[in-house]
Design an enzyme around this catalytic site. Structure first.
Site, PDB file in Angstrom:
ATOM      1  N   ALA A 104     -11.171  19.241 -10.003  1.00 50.56           N
ATOM      2  CA  ALA A 104     -12.253  20.199  -9.774  1.00 50.56           C
ATOM      3  C   ALA A 104     -11.816  21.319  -8.835  1.00 50.56           C
ATOM      4  CB  ALA A 104     -13.493  19.472  -9.244  1.00 50.56           C
ATOM      5  N   SER A 105     -12.542  21.549  -7.734  1.00 50.58           N
ATOM      6  CA  SER A 105     -12.250  22.695  -6.871  1.00 50.58           C
ATOM      7  C   SER A 105     -10.975  22.551  -6.063  1.00 50.58           C
ATOM      8  CB  SER A 105     -13.427  22.963  -5.932  1.00 50.58           C
ATOM      9  OG  SER A 105     -14.474  23.595  -6.639  1.00 50.58           O
TER      10      SER A 105
END
Length: 203
Positions: free
Chosen positions: A37-38
């Site tokens: 993800a991030s």
């Protein structure tokens, strides 16, 4: 997932708990893959940007006005690379663009997404407010891929992950590995990122 090592010696490498609870319990295993993800912001996009800076092909204080098309849009002339990296560009934190992406292929959705981000108005004057923004890093990926002429996933795989001995898996979409991954669906959607799944090596 627990890994304990001393130097190059792996002392403990065990999996605990569950990779999924619904629609049924699935135990965690040593080859479970995870959605980064991030974390791709510091582990992929930022190194790729800084490599361009080190090569003299991009400047931290270079603005959209200087970069020109296709990034420039009225009201964003003074937004800089440094501000995108530092989340001070004035862009919103997030927008539910996935609700409006209806194109059949990932490449078409990516093009549409970039135009949505390009047209998104600033919420604050550049450099005045720190606001964590996914949109800024969509811009940075776009800039990297345009200057490199190569997708971010391919560049990071060849220049970061493989030299470090990491084993990149890329996107779970169409890769046949979703059955081994932790659930990726969030709010009824799958992530758009192409470089979000990585299985680590204990070395």
């Amino acid at each position: 997932m627990l890994l304990v090592a001393r130097g190059d010696e792996v002392l403990i490498h065990r999996a605990y708990g569950f990779a999924a609870l619904v629609p049924h319990e699935r135990p965690m295993s040593l080859d479970t893959v995870f959605d980064l993800a991030s974390l791709t912001k510091p582990l992929a996009t930022t190194p790729a940007v800084m490599a361009l800076v080190a090569e003299g092909r991009l400047g931290l204080d270079q603005t959209f006005q200087e970069l020109g098309e296709p990034f420039l849009y009225p009201g964003k002339e003074t937004v800089s690379i440094r501000q995108l990296l530092a989340h001070t560009s004035g862009l919103p934190a997030y927008q539910p663009y996935y609700q409006r992406l209806v194109e059949p292929t990932l490449a078409d959705r990516k093009r549409s997404l970039r135009q949505m981000v390009r047209r998104e108005p600033l919420e604050n004057l550049p450099g005045t407010i720190t606001l964590y923004s996914d949109l800024g890093f969509i811009y940075l990926e776009w800039i990297v891929e345009t200057l490199r002429g190569q997708d971010l996933h391919g560049w990071t795989r060849e220049n970061l992950y493989q030299p470090l001995g990491w084993i990149p898996w890329g996107s779970a979409l169409g890769q046949g590995i979703e059955r081994r991954s932790r659930p990726l669906r969030r709010h009824g959607r799958l992530p758009l990122a192409q470089e979000s799944i990585v299985r680590g090596s204990p070395r």
